[in-house]
Write a protein that holds these residues in place. Structure first.
Motif, mmCIF file in Angstrom:
data_model
loop_
_atom_site.group_PDB
_atom_site.id
_atom_site.type_symbol
_atom_site.label_atom_id
_atom_site.label_comp_id
_atom_site.label_asym_id
_atom_site.label_seq_id
_atom_site.Cartn_x
_atom_site.Cartn_y
_atom_site.Cartn_z
ATOM 1 N N SER A 1 60.039 -10.827 23.751
ATOM 2 C CA SER A 1 58.625 -10.459 23.888
ATOM 3 C C SER A 1 58.136 -10.656 25.316
ATOM 4 O O SER A 1 57.392 -9.835 25.844
ATOM 5 N N PHE A 2 58.558 -11.767 25.929
ATOM 6 C CA PHE A 2 58.217 -11.989 27.339
ATOM 7 C C PHE A 2 58.680 -10.807 28.179
ATOM 8 O O PHE A 2 57.926 -10.260 28.984
ATOM 9 N N GLY A 3 59.924 -10.426 27.981
ATOM 10 C CA GLY A 3 60.479 -9.321 28.749
ATOM 11 C C GLY A 3 59.753 -8.016 28.486
ATOM 12 O O GLY A 3 59.447 -7.262 29.405
ATOM 13 N N LEU A 4 59.438 -7.763 27.194
ATOM 14 C CA LEU A 4 58.832 -6.484 26.840
ATOM 15 C C LEU A 4 57.362 -6.430 27.243
ATOM 16 O O LEU A 4 56.837 -5.365 27.562
ATOM 17 N N THR A 5 56.685 -7.589 27.214
ATOM 18 C CA THR A 5 55.261 -7.586 27.535
ATOM 19 C C THR A 5 55.024 -7.603 29.034
ATOM 20 O O THR A 5 54.143 -6.929 29.550
ATOM 21 N N ARG A 6 55.840 -8.408 29.745
ATOM 22 C CA ARG A 6 55.562 -8.608 31.173
ATOM 23 C C ARG A 6 56.573 -7.947 32.091
ATOM 24 O O ARG A 6 56.373 -7.910 33.288
ATOM 25 N N GLY A 7 57.678 -7.496 31.495
ATOM 26 C CA GLY A 7 58.756 -6.970 32.336
ATOM 27 C C GLY A 7 58.354 -5.686 33.037
ATOM 28 O O GLY A 7 57.443 -4.982 32.630
ATOM 29 N N ARG A 8 59.054 -5.411 34.126
ATOM 30 C CA ARG A 8 58.841 -4.152 34.833
ATOM 31 C C ARG A 8 60.217 -3.568 35.084
ATOM 32 O O ARG A 8 60.825 -3.867 36.091
ATOM 33 N N PHE A 9 60.720 -2.818 34.133
ATOM 34 C CA PHE A 9 62.026 -2.199 34.355
ATOM 35 C C PHE A 9 62.047 -0.864 33.629
ATOM 36 O O PHE A 9 61.246 -0.614 32.724
ATOM 37 N N ALA A 10 62.971 -0.031 34.052
ATOM 38 C CA ALA A 10 63.038 1.304 33.475
ATOM 39 C C ALA A 10 63.417 1.226 32.001
ATOM 40 O O ALA A 10 64.194 0.375 31.594
ATOM 41 N N GLY A 11 62.850 2.105 31.213
ATOM 42 C CA GLY A 11 63.245 2.199 29.810
ATOM 43 C C GLY A 11 62.670 1.115 28.935
ATOM 44 O O GLY A 11 63.206 0.831 27.867
ATOM 45 N N ARG A 12 61.583 0.476 29.382
ATOM 46 C CA ARG A 12 61.026 -0.629 28.605
ATOM 47 C C ARG A 12 60.552 -0.154 27.226
ATOM 48 O O ARG A 12 60.817 -0.787 26.218
ATOM 49 N N GLU A 13 59.870 0.979 27.210
ATOM 50 C CA GLU A 13 59.334 1.479 25.935
ATOM 51 C C GLU A 13 60.454 1.912 24.986
ATOM 52 O O GLU A 13 60.374 1.717 23.783
ATOM 53 N N THR A 14 61.496 2.505 25.570
ATOM 54 C CA THR A 14 62.649 2.903 24.756
ATOM 55 C C THR A 14 63.273 1.673 24.109
ATOM 56 O O THR A 14 63.619 1.673 22.931
ATOM 57 N N LEU A 15 63.406 0.614 24.909
ATOM 58 C CA LEU A 15 63.993 -0.620 24.398
ATOM 59 C C LEU A 15 63.116 -1.213 23.304
ATOM 60 O O LEU A 15 63.624 -1.696 22.290
ATOM 61 N N ARG A 16 61.795 -1.162 23.503
ATOM 62 C CA ARG A 16 60.897 -1.686 22.475
ATOM 63 C C ARG A 16 61.136 -0.938 21.161
ATOM 64 O O ARG A 16 61.242 -1.537 20.091
ATOM 65 N N ALA A 17 61.248 0.377 21.266
ATOM 66 C CA ALA A 17 61.495 1.185 20.070
ATOM 67 C C ALA A 17 62.818 0.783 19.418
ATOM 68 O O ALA A 17 62.912 0.660 18.197
ATOM 69 N N LEU A 18 63.839 0.545 20.262
ATOM 70 C CA LEU A 18 65.149 0.148 19.727
ATOM 71 C C LEU A 18 65.038 -1.177 18.970
ATOM 72 O O LEU A 18 65.601 -1.339 17.888
ATOM 73 N N PHE A 19 64.283 -2.115 19.543
ATOM 74 C CA PHE A 19 64.143 -3.427 18.904
ATOM 75 C C PHE A 19 63.446 -3.335 17.547
ATOM 76 O O PHE A 19 63.706 -4.133 16.656
ATOM 77 N N LEU A 20 62.533 -2.380 17.422
ATOM 78 C CA LEU A 20 61.792 -2.274 16.159
ATOM 79 C C LEU A 20 62.506 -1.400 15.126
ATOM 80 O O LEU A 20 62.128 -1.388 13.960
ATOM 81 N N THR A 21 63.540 -0.670 15.565
ATOM 82 C CA THR A 21 64.220 0.247 14.651
ATOM 83 C C THR A 21 64.739 -0.410 13.359
ATOM 84 O O THR A 21 64.572 0.161 12.292
ATOM 85 N N PRO A 22 65.355 -1.616 13.420
ATOM 86 C CA PRO A 22 65.875 -2.179 12.165
ATOM 87 C C PRO A 22 64.808 -2.320 11.085
ATOM 88 O O PRO A 22 65.129 -2.314 9.900
ATOM 89 N N MET A 23 63.545 -2.429 11.499
ATOM 90 C CA MET A 23 62.480 -2.618 10.522
ATOM 91 C C MET A 23 62.222 -1.340 9.726
ATOM 92 O O MET A 23 61.838 -1.406 8.566
ATOM 93 N N ILE A 24 62.411 -0.188 10.356
ATOM 94 C CA ILE A 24 62.078 1.062 9.676
ATOM 95 C C ILE A 24 63.312 1.757 9.109
ATOM 96 O O ILE A 24 63.192 2.711 8.376
ATOM 97 N N MET A 25 64.493 1.253 9.441
ATOM 98 C CA MET A 25 65.724 1.871 8.934
ATOM 99 C C MET A 25 65.873 1.605 7.448
ATOM 100 O O MET A 25 65.493 0.550 6.975
ATOM 101 N N PRO A 26 66.462 2.558 6.713
ATOM 102 C CA PRO A 26 66.836 2.221 5.346
ATOM 103 C C PRO A 26 67.859 1.080 5.404
ATOM 104 O O PRO A 26 68.874 1.194 6.079
#
Lengths: 292, 266
Positions: free
Chosen positions: B91-116
């Motif tokens: 969360s620290f990294g995703l909230t405060r980080g400044r790196f390419a692909g941050r939003e993509t990574l956030r989506a990846l982290f949340l994927t297990p929640m919506i996967m069957p």
């Protein structure tokens, strides 16, 4: 970057370094996810086109066989039915929950949370017992003279639909409560002042205003239902299999990884497409806000 | 005036009546199970001919029930600890980080929640067969950790979003080491997020069935797997007793969560 941070860092660090990008924080979780989530799922999907022989044979079989197509259709039908029922039953409750004085509202709210947090198997077991031939529901209906033969409500679509609707209701009620709470009451007041009847206010003001929220939570429930395993397996029996159970069967009983992977890919693509649609239409919205 | 409860007129009663029915629909099956667990009827006749504690005796007399419950608790606790730590870092990294692909990574982290879940279960099962993690505690922990992480990241991420970062900067300005400021200023500031993450992670692991069915072995199974296996054989009231204990446990957790929330507010 605020003035404060730049001066502090200047005071702190005689050697000016660039502020770290923060990627290092993510690394441990990312590593775990790639190793035990991305790689296993990718390799499962690969197996669907590699086993038993390279090619799309598995997919041809999956969509060419009436048995499998029927399971897909069945899954789609049950999910749609459960979604419609949950919305129709859930909307009035969400509406009441949004406007009711606090004391009664919190009791209703607690009941919804309790049912949501009670173990899924315990809830499914309850319905297995309630719906069986000699169960309370049949006995009550017979003693009231409504029916003279017990209804068959387990091992068929009726049981699955009731059990799944029971589980999905909170996922409609809780987000919708937030949506209706967020509607400006003045708009409804204006409608009433302009002479709208209650029915007109409901159908032409309140429901249209809540529609994005209704559609978004309905879509979420539909997607969740598509991949459901436990409740359909226990209440539906093998004659009314849904996709999730079919995948498990392919892998566990038939040890057919190719077909299992193919069915998993179809389910996965359907799920992700629907979520992409939801993001496109409604933004990130309230995903993960349930139960808070 | 449809959004003013007092001015709904007749509709007030229609809405209330309907909602009471729905509340009963949600509550009664749970109460029904609790009642059945004390009923004497083997065939789950309701109302029971007489009351008994027999099913609870059977439950506690069978060591496998207790074993599976202990396994569940053990796994859930380990998952909770790992999930909060990893979730906090991410969360620290995703909230405060400044790196390419941050939003993509956030989506990846949340994927297990919506996967069957069944897809993840089957995929992990295949993978663990290869590396020999099936039927091990570590395998269970990894699988449940994947499922719990999104909840942890959302809870902690929301708390971090709401935390005013300049407080942390002020601590640094007053001479705290950046790490010390994070530990002694920021962490207490987002503690409600940490507690929410812990409760969610625990519940995810504790209640998880589908992955657990695939991971389990004859010698290592969680409580839900034991319930599942018993359910596939028959509808014995012993399951009603086990379910009742689970309901009690859930109510306790909700109570704790409510108390914590009150505590945070005051």
């Amino acid at each position: 970057m605020s003035i404060i941070t730049s001066t502090t860092r200047f005071a702190q660090e005689p050697v000016r370094r660039r502020r770290p990008s923060g990627f290092a924080y993510i690394a441990p979780a990312l590593l775990l996810l790639i190793l035990f989530f991305v790689v296993p799922i990718a390799s499962l999907l690969m197996r669907s086109v590699l086993e038993p022989s390279p090619g799309i044979g598995n997919y041809v079989e999956l969509f060419g066989s009436l048995t499998y197509v029927r399971i897909f259709a069945n899954t789609f039908l049950v999910s749609a039915l459960v979604t419609v029922l949950s919305v129709v039953i859930g909307f009035p409750v969400a509406w009441l929950l949004a406007i009711i004085p606090n004391r009664w509202g919190s009791i209703l709210f607690a009941i919804i949370l309790l049912s949501m947090w009670t173990n899924l198997l315990a809830r499914t077991y309850a319905w297995m017992v309630l719906l069986q031939r000699t169960g309370v529901i049949n006995k009550t209906l017979i003693s009231l003279g409504v029916i003279d033969q017990p209804l068959v409500m387990v091992n068929n679509l009726i049981g699955v639909t009731i059990g799944m609707t029971y589980i999905m209701l909170p996922f409609i009620i809780l987000p919708l409560r937030g949506v209706i709470k967020g509607i400006e009451p003045g708009i409804l007041q204006a409608a009433a002042l302009c002479g709208a009847t209650k029915w007109q206010s409901l159908w032409r003001v309140l429901i249209p205003l809540a529609l994005p929220g209704i559609a978004s939570s309905a879509l979420m429930v539909f997607v969740m239902s598509l991949g459901y395993f436990v409740t359909p397996a226990l209440l539906g029996g093998t004659a009314n299999m849904m996709v999730a159970e079919m995948i498990a069967q392919f892998v566990q009983s038939l040890v057919n990884w190719g077909m299992g992977g193919a069915a998993a890919l179809v389910l996965l693509v359907a799920t992700l497409l629907l979520y992409a649609l939801q993001l496109r239409l409604f933004g990130i919205g309230r995903i993960g806000q349930e139960g808070q | 005036m449809l959004l003013n409860f007092e001015r709904l007129g007749m509709w007030k009663w229609v809405l209330t009546g309907f909602s009471v029915l729905v509340a009963m629909f949600l509550l009664l099956p749970i109460l029904f199970i609790v009642a059945l667990s004390f009923g004497s009827s083997q065939w789950l006749i309701f109302p029971p001919p007489s009351w008994t504690l027999r099913w609870y005796q059977e439950l506690f007399a069978d060591p496998r029930w207790l074993e599976s419950a202990l396994t569940s608790v053990k796994i859930a606790i380990i998952v909770t600890i790992c999930s909060v730590i990893l979730g906090l870092l991410a969360s620290f990294g995703l909230t405060r980080g400044r790196f390419a692909g941050r939003e993509t990574l956030r989506a990846l982290f949340l994927t297990p929640m919506i996967m069957p879940v069944v897809v993840l279960a089957v995929a992990l099962y295949a993978f663990f067969l290869k590396v020999g993690l099936n039927g091990t505690l570590l395998g269970f922990v990894i699988a449940h950790l994947i499922l719990a992480l999104p909840f942890s990241i959302i809870s902690i991420g929301n708390a971090l979003d709401g935390f005013d970062r300049s407080i942390e900067d002020a601590a640094v300005l007053c001479g705290a080491h950046p790490l010390e400021a994070k530990l002694r200023v920021t962490l207490p500031g987002i503690r409600h997020g940490l507690f929410a993450a812990a409760i969610f992670s625990f519940l995810v692991s504790w209640d998880e069935v589908v992955v657990a069915i695939f991971m389990a072995s004859p010698t290592l199974q969680t409580l839900p797997v034991k319930v599942w296996a018993t359910l596939r054989q028959d509808l014995t009231p012993v399951i009603a007793a086990a379910s009742t204990l689970l309901v009690v446990f859930t109510v306790l957790l909700m109570f704790i969560a409510a108390l914590l929330r009150k505590g945070f507010k005051s």
